[in-house]
Motif scaffolding. Structure first.
Motif, PDB file in Angstrom:
ATOM      1  N   CYS A  68       0.835  -1.203   0.000  1.00  0.00           N
ATOM      2  CA  CYS A  68       0.000   0.000   0.000  1.00  0.00           C
ATOM      3  C   CYS A  68       0.865   1.245   0.000  1.00  0.00           C
ATOM      4  O   CYS A  68       1.915   1.282   0.634  1.00  0.00           O
ATOM      5  CB  CYS A  68      -0.905   0.030   1.225  1.00  0.00           C
ATOM      6  SG  CYS A  68      -2.176  -1.220   1.224  1.00  0.00           S
ATOM      7  N   GLN A  69       0.394   2.249  -0.709  1.00  0.00           N
ATOM      8  CA  GLN A  69       1.040   3.555  -0.706  1.00  0.00           C
ATOM      9  C   GLN A  69      -0.012   4.597  -0.364  1.00  0.00           C
ATOM     10  O   GLN A  69      -1.061   4.651  -0.994  1.00  0.00           O
ATOM     11  CB  GLN A  69       1.675   3.850  -2.054  1.00  0.00           C
ATOM     12  CG  GLN A  69       2.807   2.918  -2.395  1.00  0.00           C
ATOM     13  CD  GLN A  69       3.476   3.288  -3.709  1.00  0.00           C
ATOM     14  OE1 GLN A  69       3.421   4.425  -4.149  1.00  0.00           O
ATOM     15  NE2 GLN A  69       4.106   2.315  -4.330  1.00  0.00           N
ATOM     16  N   LEU A  70       0.285   5.403   0.640  1.00  0.00           N
ATOM     17  CA  LEU A  70      -0.626   6.438   1.090  1.00  0.00           C
ATOM     18  C   LEU A  70       0.039   7.796   0.912  1.00  0.00           C
ATOM     19  O   LEU A  70       1.235   7.936   1.164  1.00  0.00           O
ATOM     20  CB  LEU A  70      -0.977   6.233   2.570  1.00  0.00           C
ATOM     21  CG  LEU A  70      -1.514   4.850   2.942  1.00  0.00           C
ATOM     22  CD1 LEU A  70      -1.592   4.716   4.448  1.00  0.00           C
ATOM     23  CD2 LEU A  70      -2.870   4.620   2.306  1.00  0.00           C
ATOM     24  N   TYR A  71      -0.722   8.767   0.481  1.00  0.00           N
ATOM     25  CA  TYR A  71      -0.203  10.112   0.255  1.00  0.00           C
ATOM     26  C   TYR A  71      -1.081  11.111   0.988  1.00  0.00           C
ATOM     27  O   TYR A  71      -2.295  10.915   1.095  1.00  0.00           O
ATOM     28  CB  TYR A  71      -0.237  10.471  -1.233  1.00  0.00           C
ATOM     29  CG  TYR A  71       0.591   9.570  -2.106  1.00  0.00           C
ATOM     30  CD1 TYR A  71       1.887   9.917  -2.437  1.00  0.00           C
ATOM     31  CD2 TYR A  71       0.073   8.377  -2.596  1.00  0.00           C
ATOM     32  CE1 TYR A  71       2.658   9.097  -3.248  1.00  0.00           C
ATOM     33  CE2 TYR A  71       0.829   7.542  -3.396  1.00  0.00           C
ATOM     34  CZ  TYR A  71       2.120   7.912  -3.730  1.00  0.00           C
ATOM     35  OH  TYR A  71       2.877   7.096  -4.521  1.00  0.00           O
ATOM     36  N   ALA A  72      -0.472  12.186   1.465  1.00  0.00           N
ATOM     37  CA  ALA A  72      -1.248  13.272   2.058  1.00  0.00           C
ATOM     38  C   ALA A  72      -0.456  14.567   1.942  1.00  0.00           C
ATOM     39  O   ALA A  72       0.771  14.572   2.068  1.00  0.00           O
ATOM     40  CB  ALA A  72      -1.552  12.994   3.523  1.00  0.00           C
ATOM     41  N   MET A  73      -1.148  15.632   1.693  1.00  0.00           N
ATOM     42  CA  MET A  73      -0.544  16.953   1.703  1.00  0.00           C
ATOM     43  C   MET A  73      -0.328  17.355   3.167  1.00  0.00           C
ATOM     44  O   MET A  73      -1.115  16.978   4.048  1.00  0.00           O
ATOM     45  CB  MET A  73      -1.442  17.972   0.997  1.00  0.00           C
ATOM     46  CG  MET A  73      -1.733  17.623  -0.466  1.00  0.00           C
ATOM     47  SD  MET A  73      -0.264  17.402  -1.477  1.00  0.00           S
ATOM     48  CE  MET A  73       0.392  19.048  -1.507  1.00  0.00           C
ATOM     49  N   VAL A  74       0.692  18.116   3.423  1.00  0.00           N
ATOM     50  CA  VAL A  74       1.042  18.495   4.792  1.00  0.00           C
ATOM     51  C   VAL A  74      -0.122  19.196   5.492  1.00  0.00           C
ATOM     52  O   VAL A  74      -0.360  18.967   6.677  1.00  0.00           O
ATOM     53  CB  VAL A  74       2.314  19.375   4.799  1.00  0.00           C
ATOM     54  CG1 VAL A  74       2.570  19.961   6.171  1.00  0.00           C
ATOM     55  CG2 VAL A  74       3.505  18.553   4.338  1.00  0.00           C
ATOM     56  N   ASP A  75      -0.876  20.002   4.767  1.00  0.00           N
ATOM     57  CA  ASP A  75      -2.006  20.722   5.371  1.00  0.00           C
ATOM     58  C   ASP A  75      -3.101  19.786   5.873  1.00  0.00           C
ATOM     59  O   ASP A  75      -3.933  20.197   6.690  1.00  0.00           O
ATOM     60  CB  ASP A  75      -2.614  21.705   4.371  1.00  0.00           C
ATOM     61  CG  ASP A  75      -1.682  22.845   4.043  1.00  0.00           C
ATOM     62  OD1 ASP A  75      -0.708  23.074   4.794  1.00  0.00           O
ATOM     63  OD2 ASP A  75      -1.911  23.511   3.015  1.00  0.00           O
ATOM     64  N   ASP A  76      -3.137  18.545   5.411  1.00  0.00           N
ATOM     65  CA  ASP A  76      -4.167  17.588   5.802  1.00  0.00           C
ATOM     66  C   ASP A  76      -3.710  16.622   6.892  1.00  0.00           C
ATOM     67  O   ASP A  76      -4.409  15.670   7.205  1.00  0.00           O
ATOM     68  CB  ASP A  76      -4.611  16.774   4.578  1.00  0.00           C
ATOM     69  CG  ASP A  76      -5.249  17.638   3.512  1.00  0.00           C
ATOM     70  OD1 ASP A  76      -5.925  18.618   3.875  1.00  0.00           O
ATOM     71  OD2 ASP A  76      -5.069  17.344   2.316  1.00  0.00           O
ATOM     72  N   ILE A  77      -2.542  16.870   7.484  1.00  0.00           N
ATOM     73  CA  ILE A  77      -1.968  15.953   8.465  1.00  0.00           C
ATOM     74  C   ILE A  77      -2.097  16.528   9.868  1.00  0.00           C
ATOM     75  O   ILE A  77      -1.863  17.707  10.100  1.00  0.00           O
ATOM     76  CB  ILE A  77      -0.485  15.686   8.148  1.00  0.00           C
ATOM     77  CG1 ILE A  77      -0.363  14.976   6.811  1.00  0.00           C
ATOM     78  CG2 ILE A  77       0.163  14.853   9.247  1.00  0.00           C
ATOM     79  CD1 ILE A  77       1.050  14.833   6.328  1.00  0.00           C
TER      80      ILE A  77
END
Length: 72
Positions: free
Chosen positions: A25-34
């Protein structure tokens, strides 16, 4: 920056966090959403309809992520 943890690795940039897990699995998130839950050693990504979280192995790893992303 790359941080290894028991479930895979985190790849950090100034704008994005990628979690590449050992199970493929690969998960991505923008810093503003963390967000961080320090007591639980968790990184939580919440972008509205898409949510995921990862538990890290140590407080040191969590602090390294926060420092690299500029969140202190």
């Amino acid at each position: 920056m790359i941080i290894q943890f028991s479930a895979g690795k985190l790849i950090l940039s100034p704008f994005e966090l990628q979690a590449r897990l050992d199970n493929g699995c690969q998960l991505y998130a923008m810093v503003d959403d963390i967000k961080f839950h320090d007591d639980a050693l968790m990184i939580v990504a919440d972008a509205g309809a898409v949510r995921w979280n990862i538990k890290l192995d140590s407080n040191e790893q969590l602090q390294d992520v926060k420092q690299e992303l500029g969140i202190c």
